[in-house]
Each structure stands twice: as C-alpha cells, then as structure tokens.
Design a protein around this motif. Sequence first.
Motif, short mmCIF file in Angstrom:
data_model
loop_
_atom_site.label_atom_id
_atom_site.label_comp_id
_atom_site.label_asym_id
_atom_site.label_seq_id
_atom_site.Cartn_x
_atom_site.Cartn_y
_atom_site.Cartn_z
N LEU A 348 0.82 -1.22 0.00
CA LEU A 348 0.00 0.00 0.00
C LEU A 348 0.85 1.26 0.00
CD1 LEU A 348 -2.84 -1.03 2.49
CD2 LEU A 348 -3.04 -0.70 0.02
N GLU A 349 2.11 1.15 0.41
CA GLU A 349 3.01 2.31 0.34
C GLU A 349 3.38 2.64 -1.10
OE1 GLU A 349 5.51 2.07 4.53
OE2 GLU A 349 6.12 0.81 2.84
N ASN A 350 3.37 1.62 -1.96
CA ASN A 350 3.70 1.83 -3.37
C ASN A 350 2.54 2.51 -4.08
OD1 ASN A 350 6.16 0.51 -2.94
ND2 ASN A 350 5.24 -1.51 -3.40
N SER A 351 2.85 3.28 -5.08
CA SER A 351 1.81 4.03 -5.78
C SER A 351 1.08 3.20 -6.83
CB SER A 351 2.41 5.27 -6.45
OG SER A 351 3.46 4.89 -7.35
N GLY A 352 1.72 2.16 -7.35
CA GLY A 352 1.09 1.35 -8.39
C GLY A 352 0.34 0.16 -7.83
N ASP A 353 0.03 -0.79 -8.71
CA ASP A 353 -0.72 -1.98 -8.32
C ASP A 353 0.18 -3.11 -7.84
OD1 ASP A 353 -3.03 -0.69 -9.00
OD2 ASP A 353 -3.12 -1.53 -11.03
N LYS A 354 1.48 -2.94 -7.96
CA LYS A 354 2.39 -4.00 -7.56
C LYS A 354 2.33 -4.21 -6.04
CE LYS A 354 7.24 -5.44 -7.73
NZ LYS A 354 8.63 -5.08 -8.14
N GLY A 355 2.21 -5.47 -5.63
CA GLY A 355 2.23 -5.80 -4.20
C GLY A 355 0.91 -5.60 -3.49
N LEU A 356 -0.18 -5.40 -4.25
CA LEU A 356 -1.48 -5.15 -3.62
C LEU A 356 -2.24 -6.42 -3.25
CD1 LEU A 356 -3.03 -2.12 -5.55
CD2 LEU A 356 -2.00 -2.15 -3.26
N LYS A 357 -1.75 -7.57 -3.65
CA LYS A 357 -2.50 -8.81 -3.43
C LYS A 357 -2.86 -9.04 -1.97
CE LYS A 357 -2.59 -13.71 -4.66
NZ LYS A 357 -1.87 -14.81 -5.34
N PRO A 358 -1.93 -8.88 -0.99
CA PRO A 358 -2.32 -9.08 0.42
C PRO A 358 -3.44 -8.14 0.85
CG PRO A 358 0.06 -9.10 0.21
CD PRO A 358 -0.48 -8.65 -1.11
N ALA A 359 -3.39 -6.87 0.42
CA ALA A 359 -4.44 -5.92 0.78
C ALA A 359 -5.76 -6.30 0.13
CB ALA A 359 -4.04 -4.50 0.37
N GLN A 360 -5.72 -6.69 -1.13
CA GLN A 360 -6.95 -7.08 -1.82
C GLN A 360 -7.60 -8.28 -1.17
OE1 GLN A 360 -5.00 -7.42 -5.65
NE2 GLN A 360 -6.14 -5.68 -6.48
N LYS A 361 -6.79 -9.24 -0.76
CA LYS A 361 -7.32 -10.43 -0.10
C LYS A 361 -7.96 -10.08 1.23
CE LYS A 361 -5.98 -15.05 1.49
NZ LYS A 361 -4.84 -16.01 1.64
N ALA A 362 -7.30 -9.25 2.03
CA ALA A 362 -7.83 -8.86 3.34
C ALA A 362 -9.10 -8.03 3.20
CB ALA A 362 -6.77 -8.08 4.12
N ILE A 363 -9.12 -7.12 2.25
CA ILE A 363 -10.32 -6.30 2.03
C ILE A 363 -11.48 -7.16 1.54
CG2 ILE A 363 -11.32 -4.39 0.71
CD1 ILE A 363 -8.47 -3.19 0.59
N GLY A 364 -11.18 -8.10 0.64
CA GLY A 364 -12.23 -8.99 0.15
C GLY A 364 -12.86 -9.81 1.26
N HIS A 365 -12.03 -10.32 2.17
CA HIS A 365 -12.54 -11.08 3.32
C HIS A 365 -13.41 -10.19 4.20
CE1 HIS A 365 -12.74 -13.86 6.66
NE2 HIS A 365 -12.14 -13.00 7.44
N PHE A 366 -12.96 -8.98 4.42
CA PHE A 366 -13.71 -8.01 5.22
C PHE A 366 -15.08 -7.75 4.61
CE2 PHE A 366 -14.80 -3.48 5.66
CZ PHE A 366 -14.90 -3.35 7.03
N MET A 367 -15.13 -7.54 3.30
CA MET A 367 -16.40 -7.23 2.64
C MET A 367 -17.33 -8.43 2.63
SD MET A 367 -16.63 -4.10 2.01
CE MET A 367 -18.12 -4.16 1.00
N GLU A 368 -16.79 -9.65 2.60
CA GLU A 368 -17.65 -10.82 2.65
C GLU A 368 -18.37 -10.93 3.99
OE1 GLU A 368 -15.34 -14.20 1.53
OE2 GLU A 368 -15.25 -13.61 -0.58
N ILE A 369 -17.74 -10.45 5.05
CA ILE A 369 -18.40 -10.41 6.35
C ILE A 369 -19.45 -9.30 6.37
CG2 ILE A 369 -18.05 -9.93 8.81
CD1 ILE A 369 -15.30 -11.26 8.53
N VAL A 370 -19.06 -8.12 5.86
CA VAL A 370 -19.97 -6.98 5.85
C VAL A 370 -21.23 -7.29 5.05
CG1 VAL A 370 -20.23 -4.60 5.00
CG2 VAL A 370 -18.16 -5.27 6.22
N LEU A 371 -21.08 -7.98 3.93
CA LEU A 371 -22.20 -8.18 3.01
C LEU A 371 -22.88 -9.54 3.15
CD1 LEU A 371 -20.56 -6.68 -0.22
CD2 LEU A 371 -22.00 -5.52 1.46
N ASP A 372 -22.51 -10.31 4.16
CA ASP A 372 -23.08 -11.64 4.36
C ASP A 372 -24.58 -11.55 4.66
OD1 ASP A 372 -23.74 -14.22 5.01
OD2 ASP A 372 -22.31 -14.42 6.66
N PRO A 373 -25.44 -12.06 3.76
CA PRO A 373 -26.89 -11.94 3.98
C PRO A 373 -27.41 -12.86 5.08
CG PRO A 373 -26.46 -13.25 2.02
CD PRO A 373 -25.13 -12.72 2.48
N TYR A 374 -26.57 -13.81 5.56
CA TYR A 374 -27.01 -14.72 6.60
C TYR A 374 -26.53 -14.31 7.99
CZ TYR A 374 -28.41 -17.76 2.79
OH TYR A 374 -29.02 -18.27 1.67
#
Length: 547
Positions: A348-374
């Motif tokens: 996330l310190e980098n300006s481009g998309d390189k190295g964003l995979k850990p952040a994308q994975k963590a955010i995706g997991h977070f949103m799956e909890i937020v949006l869980d209809p059950y």
Amino acid sequence: MRNFRPLTASIILIGLLMSACDRSEQGTTSPAAKKPRSYTHLYPRSCWFKTDDSWPATQCFMMEVPEDYAHPERRKIRFPVIRFRAKNPAPNKAPLLHLGAGGPGASMGLEPENASDWLWLNYAAMTVEDGRDLIVIDPRGTGMARPRLTCSEFIEDAQTAFQRNLSPEEEARVFAFSMERCYSRLSKGADMAQYNSSVIARDVDELRKRLKIDKLDLYGVSYSSRYALTYARDFPDSTRALVLNSAVFPNIVYTQQLAQDSLAAYERGLKHCIEDAKCNSRYPDLRRRLENLVQTLDEEPRTISIKHRYSNQPYPFVLTGQRLLRVLFQALYNENFYSELPKLIEGLENSGDKGLKPAQKAIGHFMEIVLDPYFGDAAGVSHFCYEEAPFVDFDEARESAEDTGILGGAVRSDLKLLQLQCRIWAIPAAPLLESQPIATPAPVMVLHGGLDPVLSAEDVDVARKALPNHQWLLFPQLAHDIISASSCAEKAAARFLDNPTSDQTEPTKTCRQQELADQIQEEQQGQNQDKQTEAPFSGVQAPESSP
C-alpha cells in the motif's frame, strides 16, 4: 466475535405455561382431563443441502419454540438442527452440541449454497469418529433460523458507502440511518428483546428434552461459548461438560477495553515481524510505517479493486486509513495473516498496483463479512444492548480511546455507534447476573490463542479461574478459533470429552511441538521448490512452551 457488522434479562426463565385445562376448585381430577399443551416442537425434514457417501448419516430438523417464553402462546420462531450420527456409536457417549458460529449473529454455514463437509469434518475427531453424535444449530435469529434478523439496510448502504470517500462522521451517519430503518422494519415482526444468551440457553434445553438427552456436552466457539456457560449456569443438572474455544466470559466487559485491546492486537501483529531478525531486516520500522500509512490514506484515500463472493464484477473499495484499521483488525483473527501484514503495508506504500494482493485479499474477506446476507446482525445488536452495554461506562471507554493515537481512530468512531444503536433498539437491560462470573462445577476445557485480537489471553487467563473444575490450554502462536487451526487442539478436546478428569496439558504440548515442526518442514520444502522467488517470512517461532 465483534466483526465489523454492527454488534452485538430482565427475562425470567419460567416453565412453559399450560394450555387451558380443567381445573377443579374442589380438587377432583377428571379422567378426561386434557394433557398440558406443548409449546415446543422438533420437526424432522429432508436436509436442504447435498451430502454424499463420505458423510456420516445425517438428520435435519427445525426446532420450533416460543419467541417469548413468558408468553408461549404467542409468536413462534424456528431454528435449524443438524445431527450427524457417529459411525460406530458408543452407548456411553452423549452427543456433542455445537452452539453456533459466535458473532453474536454469525451463521454456521448451514445454507444450501454454503453447507459442506466442513460442518462435521472439522469436528470429526471428537465426535463422529470417536463414537459420539455431533449436533449443530444456528441459534435464534441467525443463519437458517426463522426469522433471520439481518439488517439488509446495512448491507445495501455498505455496498454504496465503501465505494465512496466518507469521513468517519459521515460513515457513522450512514450506518446509524441503516440501523434506524432496520429496527423499524424488524421490530414489526419480532420482539428484539428476546434475542440474547439466556433465552438461547432456554432454547437449547428445550431441544435437549425433544432429543431425549439426559445431559449435554456443549461446544462453544467465540461468542457461542457464552451460550455454553449460560446454559451450565441455568441448567446445571443437564450439563455434563463444556469445551470453550476462544471463550467469551460474561464478567469481561469487552467494550470497556475495546480501544486498548484493539491497539494491542495491531501491536502484536507488528511485533510478530519486529522480533524476527529476518523479517525486521526486510521490513524495518514497521509501526511508524503503518501509522504514516493510516494518516496518508485518511488524507488521500485510495481505490482498490477487489473481488468478493457477493459480486460478479470487481468492486472498487475506497480505502481510507480508518477503513484500513478495520480491515486489519478483522484479518488478525487468523494467525496466517501475521506473515502477510508487512507485505500488505509495503504494497500500500507503493503508488502502483504492484504488491497489492495481500491488501486485496484482506479487504475482500472483510467485505464478505460486511455483506453476508445470513449474518444476524440485528440479533447481535440485541445481545450487545441487553447483556454488555448496560455494564459499559462509555465515558470512560471514550477517554481511554483518546490515548490510543492514530491506530485507535476506528475504535473512537465505533464507541459512538455502539452506544447509538442501543438507543435505537431501546430494549430492557439485563440483570446484574449477566455480568457475573459463572462458576459452573461441570468440567470445562478452555482453549485459547495468544494472538487472539479480540479476546485477550491475559483477560481469559484471569476469568477462567472462576471455573472450579477446568483445564486451560494456551496456544501462543494461534489467534481465534483454535480447533480449526490445530488438530492437536481437537484431539485434546476428544480426549477431554471421553474422560474430563484426565489432564491434557502434556499430551497436547507434545503433539503441538510436533505439529509446529511439521509446519516448518513443509514451509522449507515449499521454499526449496521455488528458489527463483524470495522465500517468504514464515512467521513460525520456536515451539511454544505451552500447547
């Protein structure tokens, strides 16, 4: 417990009221007198999910109970019950009742699209493969229960809010409005004061009677461990033994110390790298870098494209500093994330998309909890407002949060929203009993992780001493949900259920040391297979002194 979804009696447990019967004032009894009416029913039904030949024999039910036991003739509610039969049943082994996924409000994953062999395989060693049945439920208000008290308003608003650059104050107003609309809708068809631990304990005992089980072995993970403790308190004669995994104790007021506990969780995550020479050399000055990153993202938010199960298209998540803190806190529930944290910060310190995979994975997991209809988040709010909020000094909690610096910013916003949602819910507060230690004489196994972000091992170490007959197994390198992370923990629980008087400390310690050694060997083999890429930081320390 305490996921980002908005959280988490004077209810006296009285016996089921009898239906109108012939009552003779003269004391005579009519042979034709009607039997007392039953207000609870266990309905067998076809399982709504697919099984195959590898599964144990599986039975599915819906349990019907009064929403309000003080008025059993009124509204009825239902919750699902799944029974997995032991492959070779032992006549002297009572079934193990799994009390749900915690939260409060989390679903067990019994839904047709989510159910898998995980439901039983994760507990097979201490149940169906050890001669005892496994019974799994979604507690009232969650998952497959009817009604399911989910705030669809929150889900809809979150879909929009997290794609926008909102200040903490603006975001809080959005979700406060969500809660108001949710309560207005759900309260028309549900008594929100009837969703708490003591009522769920009553549901469990009614289920025990319907299943004709004399004494229960109870398994609770995270918040559902509080259901197990409450049941043992309220129904001591029907309790055999308890397994508490990442336990919640009623005498720990978690919100009171939420700011300090959250800060400690971030610091443990950073310390995991700082105290490892190789990791610290590769990622120096990690705390300062995280603090700077939070401040930078608050000033200039960054849109991160992510994927999650509730969207067929990439989701543009606007990452502010405060949202990053929420994402990190949720990610720290899993010890495997600790080795990813330095990479996430650097990416996330980098300006481009390189190295964003850990952040994308963590955010995706977070949103799956937020949006869980059950996720029964409205039921979770009822729990919180009934049995925790009345014992919180919010002024003191806010004052404590002021001392947590930039890493405590998300908690300062949460404390305001937590207090506001209880004003919206406006349900009666629990009696003082619900904040007192539960000193059940039943045998108890307490399994806990030293890296648990929300349930401090130090606090649990103090609280568990109120249990006069317990075993304490601390896993310093694990976080939340020990059984899912370590087969040694499950084997210890199996042995405990077979013989609750046998001390499991030494066999678990020996097993865990071998388990860690095997993990190190597997990681080294993986690194040797790919020498062209940099070997990742393993995050595995020397074998623990505790299990």
